[in-house]
Write a protein that holds these residues in place. Structure first.
Motif, mmCIF file in Angstrom:
data_model
loop_
_atom_site.group_PDB
_atom_site.id
_atom_site.type_symbol
_atom_site.label_atom_id
_atom_site.label_comp_id
_atom_site.label_asym_id
_atom_site.label_seq_id
_atom_site.Cartn_x
_atom_site.Cartn_y
_atom_site.Cartn_z
ATOM 1 N N MET A 23 82.345 18.049 -39.722
ATOM 2 C CA MET A 23 80.945 18.264 -40.106
ATOM 3 C C MET A 23 80.107 17.022 -39.833
ATOM 4 O O MET A 23 78.953 17.112 -39.394
ATOM 5 C CB MET A 23 80.861 18.640 -41.585
ATOM 6 C CG MET A 23 81.488 19.962 -41.950
ATOM 7 S SD MET A 23 81.399 20.238 -43.752
ATOM 8 C CE MET A 23 82.389 21.731 -43.903
ATOM 9 N N LEU A 24 80.698 15.866 -40.087
ATOM 10 C CA LEU A 24 79.976 14.614 -39.859
ATOM 11 C C LEU A 24 79.695 14.426 -38.371
ATOM 12 O O LEU A 24 78.616 13.965 -37.983
ATOM 13 C CB LEU A 24 80.806 13.447 -40.388
ATOM 14 C CG LEU A 24 80.065 12.229 -40.952
ATOM 15 C CD1 LEU A 24 79.219 12.628 -42.144
ATOM 16 C CD2 LEU A 24 81.063 11.160 -41.353
ATOM 17 N N GLU A 29 74.358 11.692 -34.427
ATOM 18 C CA GLU A 29 73.183 10.968 -33.950
ATOM 19 C C GLU A 29 72.255 10.535 -35.080
ATOM 20 O O GLU A 29 71.344 9.731 -34.861
ATOM 21 C CB GLU A 29 72.407 11.840 -32.953
ATOM 22 C CG GLU A 29 73.168 12.121 -31.663
ATOM 23 C CD GLU A 29 72.414 13.070 -30.746
ATOM 24 O OE1 GLU A 29 71.172 13.125 -30.831
ATOM 25 O OE2 GLU A 29 73.067 13.768 -29.942
ATOM 26 N N THR A 30 72.481 11.020 -36.293
ATOM 27 C CA THR A 30 71.612 10.645 -37.416
ATOM 28 C C THR A 30 72.022 9.322 -38.047
ATOM 29 O O THR A 30 71.292 8.799 -38.896
ATOM 30 C CB THR A 30 71.621 11.735 -38.504
ATOM 31 O OG1 THR A 30 72.925 11.812 -39.103
ATOM 32 C CG2 THR A 30 71.254 13.095 -37.915
ATOM 33 N N PHE A 31 73.175 8.764 -37.654
ATOM 34 C CA PHE A 31 73.670 7.527 -38.263
ATOM 35 C C PHE A 31 73.370 6.335 -37.353
ATOM 36 O O PHE A 31 73.585 6.414 -36.142
ATOM 37 C CB PHE A 31 75.170 7.610 -38.510
ATOM 38 C CG PHE A 31 75.579 8.666 -39.492
ATOM 39 C CD1 PHE A 31 75.499 8.433 -40.845
ATOM 40 C CD2 PHE A 31 76.029 9.906 -39.049
ATOM 41 C CE1 PHE A 31 75.852 9.413 -41.761
ATOM 42 C CE2 PHE A 31 76.392 10.886 -39.944
ATOM 43 C CZ PHE A 31 76.302 10.646 -41.311
ATOM 44 N N ASN A 71 75.856 14.384 -30.926
ATOM 45 C CA ASN A 71 76.241 15.358 -31.932
ATOM 46 C C ASN A 71 77.353 16.268 -31.404
ATOM 47 O O ASN A 71 77.305 16.727 -30.259
ATOM 48 C CB ASN A 71 75.043 16.220 -32.336
ATOM 49 C CG ASN A 71 74.028 15.458 -33.152
ATOM 50 O OD1 ASN A 71 74.330 14.414 -33.727
ATOM 51 N ND2 ASN A 71 72.805 15.970 -33.222
ATOM 52 N N GLY A 72 78.344 16.490 -32.249
ATOM 53 C CA GLY A 72 79.465 17.332 -31.861
ATOM 54 C C GLY A 72 80.564 16.600 -31.125
ATOM 55 O O GLY A 72 81.590 17.200 -30.791
ATOM 56 N N HIS A 73 80.348 15.326 -30.869
ATOM 57 C CA HIS A 73 81.365 14.498 -30.211
ATOM 58 C C HIS A 73 81.874 13.464 -31.218
ATOM 59 O O HIS A 73 81.120 12.987 -32.073
ATOM 60 C CB HIS A 73 80.788 13.788 -28.997
ATOM 61 C CG HIS A 73 80.508 14.707 -27.849
ATOM 62 N ND1 HIS A 73 81.194 14.649 -26.653
ATOM 63 C CD2 HIS A 73 79.599 15.726 -27.719
ATOM 64 C CE1 HIS A 73 80.735 15.577 -25.845
ATOM 65 N NE2 HIS A 73 79.765 16.239 -26.455
ATOM 66 N N LEU A 74 83.144 13.103 -31.110
ATOM 67 C CA LEU A 74 83.717 12.147 -32.055
ATOM 68 C C LEU A 74 84.817 11.346 -31.388
ATOM 69 O O LEU A 74 85.765 11.906 -30.825
ATOM 70 C CB LEU A 74 84.294 12.889 -33.269
ATOM 71 C CG LEU A 74 84.814 12.044 -34.443
ATOM 72 C CD1 LEU A 74 83.701 11.194 -35.042
ATOM 73 C CD2 LEU A 74 85.420 12.946 -35.513
ATOM 74 N N ALA A 75 84.690 10.030 -31.416
ATOM 75 C CA ALA A 75 85.785 9.159 -30.988
ATOM 76 C C ALA A 75 86.873 9.200 -32.056
ATOM 77 O O ALA A 75 86.595 9.337 -33.247
ATOM 78 C CB ALA A 75 85.278 7.734 -30.796
#
Length: 332
Positions: A23-24, A29-31, A71-75
């Protein structure tokens, strides 16, 4: 690329931690920092598919260049589970996996590859049943791995910070754990880190009594007279701004909290129910006294919600923002 990197451990695989990380990622992009999961990539993908959430993972190692924030991507710094996990069903064989994720995040912070670490909730029982018999929680584990004598658990929500003199102890052991030396260390760490991370130059701390009515002059217990009052007086003589000991049932009222930077409660369930009533789901758990920045959520594994899509990501969002702010403000 954002200069700060926040390492996010997924916590108990059967709990809501993995899906909270998914979810995060959807709002990355908001962080004002780069988020990196410390988790089993296959678990994150399976939980995203179960909930119908978009997720693209980028597997890297600590210190490697990170992909652009989208958004929707995560390392992710991969840490494989021992066995596959089913939402809501704890398998103690993954207890060591939970600690391995913590070790990766701690090492990354110590090496300067991460600015802070944020932890999703774990199951103490699963870790203990995996063979780590002395395990009592994130806070104490971080203390031991980081090699410090004392840490302080503090929860914070808008308008209120509550720190604990003792953490995860059975209630019958609390009174014996309240000592002049322990209180002195805890209050010293609390005051120091309120200045270091939160800009409070001369922090005002309100201290709860241990007993009802703060002991009622010795009629309801002697810990205030024998331990707490002399310790506070000695610290005041050194310049600390301390109020109390005050009865906990009246301390948490606007009149007593006015101008107070933090409250020190004597035990877990004396202070945290008030804090969580005031800001549950929007509070962050903070470990003070470490050489690194660590925050966490204000809730548990929520096994009944795992895999349902009904978990609230609010506390994890708050924990990330607090970690970013602390890392940016940190000073020696």
């Amino acid at each position: 690329m954002n200069s700060q990197v926040i390492a996010l451990t997924a916590g108990e695989p059967a709990g809501i931690g993995p899906e909270l990380l998914v979810m995060l990622a959807a709002q990355a992009e908001t962080f004002p920092a780069q988020l990196v999961a410390v988790a089993d990539p296959e678990l994150l993908v399976s939980r995203a598919q179960l909930l119908g959430l978009p997720l693209t993972l980028h597997e890297v190692s600590p210190g490697d260049p990170l992909p652009p924030v989208r958004n929707g991507h995560l390392a992710v710094w991969p840490v494989a589970s021992v066995v596959p996990s089913e939402p809501g069903v704890i398998d103690a064989r993954n207890g060591g996996h939970v600690l391995a994720m913590l070790d990766v995040a701690i090492a990354a912070c110590q090496a300067g590859h991460a600015s802070a670490m944020v932890t999703a909730p774990l199951s103490k029982a699963a870790v203990i049943e995996a063979g780590h018999v002395g395990f009592t929680g994130h806070t104490e584990y971080l203390r031991d791995v980081c090699g410090v004598e004392e840490v302080v658990m503090m929860l914070a929500c808008p308008g209120l910070r509550v720190a604990l003199a003792t953490t995860h102890l059975p209630l019958r052991e609390v009174a014996d754990a309240i000592t002049p030396e322990g209180l002195t260390r805890v209050l010293g760490i609390l005051a120091h880190d309120l200045t270091r991370y939160f800009g409070r130059e001369a922090p005002r701390i309100a201290v709860c009594g241990l007993n009802p009515h703060a002991g009622e002059g010795g009629h309801l217990g002697h810990e205030e007279i024998d331990v707490i009052i002399p310790t506070l007086e000695a610290l005041r003589a050194k310049g600390m701004q301390l109020e109390g000991p005050l009865p906990a049932d009246t301390l948490f009222t606007p009149r007593h909290l006015d101008g107070i930077d933090a409250v020190l409660a004597m035990y877990h369930d004396q202070g945290l129910p008030v804090l969580k009533y005031a800001g549950f789901g929007q509070a962050a758990n903070i470990t003070l006294g470490l050489p690194i920045v660590r925050t966490s959520v204000d809730h548990g594994t929520a096994l009944d919600l795992a895999g349902t899509g009904r978990a609230d990501v609010g506390s994890l969002v708050q924990a990330v923002h607090v970690a970013i702010e602390m890392a940016a403000a940190a000073r020696d």
